[in-house]
Structure formats: structure tokens, C-alpha cells
Design a protein around this motif. Structure first.
Motif, PDB file in Angstrom:
ATOM      1  N   LEU A  20      -2.354  21.998 -15.677  1.00 52.36           N
ATOM      2  CA  LEU A  20      -1.586  23.047 -15.018  1.00 52.36           C
ATOM      3  C   LEU A  20      -1.353  24.235 -15.936  1.00 52.36           C
ATOM      4  CD1 LEU A  20       1.098  20.876 -13.211  1.00 52.36           C
ATOM      5  CD2 LEU A  20      -1.130  21.638 -12.357  1.00 52.36           C
ATOM      6  N   ALA A  21      -1.493  25.445 -15.368  1.00 50.79           N
ATOM      7  CA  ALA A  21      -1.270  26.669 -16.133  1.00 50.79           C
ATOM      8  C   ALA A  21      -0.056  27.431 -15.625  1.00 50.79           C
ATOM      9  CB  ALA A  21      -2.504  27.561 -16.075  1.00 50.79           C
ATOM     10  N   ALA A  22       0.090  27.556 -14.298  1.00 45.45           N
ATOM     11  CA  ALA A  22       1.203  28.319 -13.736  1.00 45.45           C
ATOM     12  C   ALA A  22       1.419  27.921 -12.295  1.00 45.45           C
ATOM     13  CB  ALA A  22       0.917  29.813 -13.805  1.00 45.45           C
ATOM     14  N   SER A  30       4.913  21.331  -0.361  1.00 41.35           N
ATOM     15  CA  SER A  30       3.892  21.385  -1.406  1.00 41.35           C
ATOM     16  C   SER A  30       4.102  22.580  -2.327  1.00 41.35           C
ATOM     17  CB  SER A  30       2.503  21.464  -0.776  1.00 41.35           C
ATOM     18  OG  SER A  30       2.365  22.661  -0.048  1.00 41.35           O
ATOM     19  N   ALA A  31       3.375  22.542  -3.438  1.00 43.84           N
ATOM     20  CA  ALA A  31       3.395  23.654  -4.390  1.00 43.84           C
ATOM     21  C   ALA A  31       1.962  23.925  -4.831  1.00 43.84           C
ATOM     22  CB  ALA A  31       4.263  23.316  -5.600  1.00 43.84           C
ATOM     23  N   GLY A  32       1.643  25.197  -5.029  1.00 43.78           N
ATOM     24  CA  GLY A  32       0.319  25.590  -5.497  1.00 43.78           C
ATOM     25  C   GLY A  32       0.376  25.957  -6.969  1.00 43.78           C
ATOM     26  N   TYR A  33      -0.668  25.602  -7.689  1.00 44.41           N
ATOM     27  CA  TYR A  33      -0.736  25.855  -9.121  1.00 44.41           C
ATOM     28  C   TYR A  33      -2.083  26.447  -9.503  1.00 44.41           C
ATOM     29  CZ  TYR A  33       3.319  22.841  -9.654  1.00 44.41           C
ATOM     30  OH  TYR A  33       4.566  22.300  -9.569  1.00 44.41           O
ATOM     31  N   ARG A  34      -2.072  27.303 -10.506  1.00 45.65           N
ATOM     32  CA  ARG A  34      -3.305  27.705 -11.187  1.00 45.65           C
ATOM     33  C   ARG A  34      -3.510  26.645 -12.248  1.00 45.65           C
ATOM     34  NH1 ARG A  34      -3.773  30.834 -15.642  1.00 45.65           N
ATOM     35  NH2 ARG A  34      -1.725  31.721 -15.305  1.00 45.65           N
ATOM     36  N   ALA A  35      -4.743  26.154 -12.367  1.00 49.67           N
ATOM     37  CA  ALA A  35      -5.020  25.072 -13.300  1.00 49.67           C
ATOM     38  C   ALA A  35      -6.429  25.229 -13.852  1.00 49.67           C
ATOM     39  CB  ALA A  35      -4.888  23.723 -12.598  1.00 49.67           C
ATOM     40  N   THR A  36      -6.730  24.451 -14.879  1.00 51.57           N
ATOM     41  CA  THR A  36      -8.080  24.385 -15.440  1.00 51.57           C
ATOM     42  C   THR A  36      -8.659  23.017 -15.132  1.00 51.57           C
ATOM     43  OG1 THR A  36      -7.476  25.862 -17.247  1.00 51.57           O
ATOM     44  CG2 THR A  36      -9.458  24.532 -17.554  1.00 51.57           C
ATOM     45  N   ASP A  37      -9.849  23.005 -14.573  1.00 48.85           N
ATOM     46  CA  ASP A  37     -10.568  21.759 -14.333  1.00 48.85           C
ATOM     47  C   ASP A  37     -11.209  21.351 -15.656  1.00 48.85           C
ATOM     48  OD1 ASP A  37     -12.490  19.794 -13.704  1.00 48.85           O
ATOM     49  OD2 ASP A  37     -12.835  20.653 -11.724  1.00 48.85           O
ATOM     50  N   ARG A  38     -10.783  20.246 -16.227  1.00 46.99           N
ATOM     51  CA  ARG A  38     -11.283  19.825 -17.541  1.00 46.99           C
ATOM     52  C   ARG A  38     -12.757  19.450 -17.508  1.00 46.99           C
ATOM     53  NH1 ARG A  38      -6.825  15.580 -19.437  1.00 46.99           N
ATOM     54  NH2 ARG A  38      -7.070  14.976 -17.270  1.00 46.99           N
ATOM     55  N   ARG A  39     -13.277  19.115 -16.333  1.00 47.23           N
ATOM     56  CA  ARG A  39     -14.692  18.732 -16.237  1.00 47.23           C
ATOM     57  C   ARG A  39     -15.603  19.937 -16.387  1.00 47.23           C
ATOM     58  NH1 ARG A  39     -13.409  15.912 -10.629  1.00 47.23           N
ATOM     59  NH2 ARG A  39     -12.558  18.004 -10.504  1.00 47.23           N
ATOM     60  N   SER A  40     -15.212  21.063 -15.787  1.00 50.53           N
ATOM     61  CA  SER A  40     -16.073  22.252 -15.786  1.00 50.53           C
ATOM     62  C   SER A  40     -15.498  23.411 -16.598  1.00 50.53           C
ATOM     63  CB  SER A  40     -16.289  22.733 -14.353  1.00 50.53           C
ATOM     64  OG  SER A  40     -15.056  23.178 -13.803  1.00 50.53           O
TER      65      SER A  40
END
Length: 64
Positions: A20-22, A30-40
């Protein structure tokens, strides 16, 4: 350093393959998040069901 967010999740916390980033926003279920996919290593948006959701909310979330 992890910083708490309104939904109990924290910046830098891993949720499955995502970090999770923000928090982007949210509603009653529900809640929406900006995140980084660790796979890609790509930036993604993810939507998470909030804790305490009943069966009706879980089904509505699944349909979305």
C-alpha cells in the motif's frame, strides 16, 4: 516507516502481492488504495472490503 490510515491499514503494509502507498478514498463498505504490485513493480489501484462487512455487503462487493 508505516503510517496509520483511517481504515486500520498502513502505508507500506503488504496485502497479498500489493504494498500500500496511499488511500485514495472509500465508502461504507470498501476503501481504494494506490499500491505497488510486487510481482510486476507496477503501480495499481486496489479496492478492499472494510472489516465488519456483513454477508449482504460482501456479496455486493463481489458483484462490483
Amino acid at each position: 516507516m508505516m503510517q496509520p490510515s483511517m481504515s486500520g491499514l498502513a502505508r507500506g503494509q503488504a496485502v497479498g502481492p500489493y504494498v500500500l502507498a496511499a488511500r485514495l478514498g472509500g465508502g461504507a463498505m470498501s476503501a481504494g488504495y494506490r499500491a505497488t504490485d510486487r510481482r510486476s513493480q507496477r503501480q495499481v489501484a486496489i479496492k478492499l472490503l472494510l472489516p465488519g462487512a456483513d454477508a449482504v455487503m460482501r456479496e455486493r462487493f463481489r458483484r462490483e
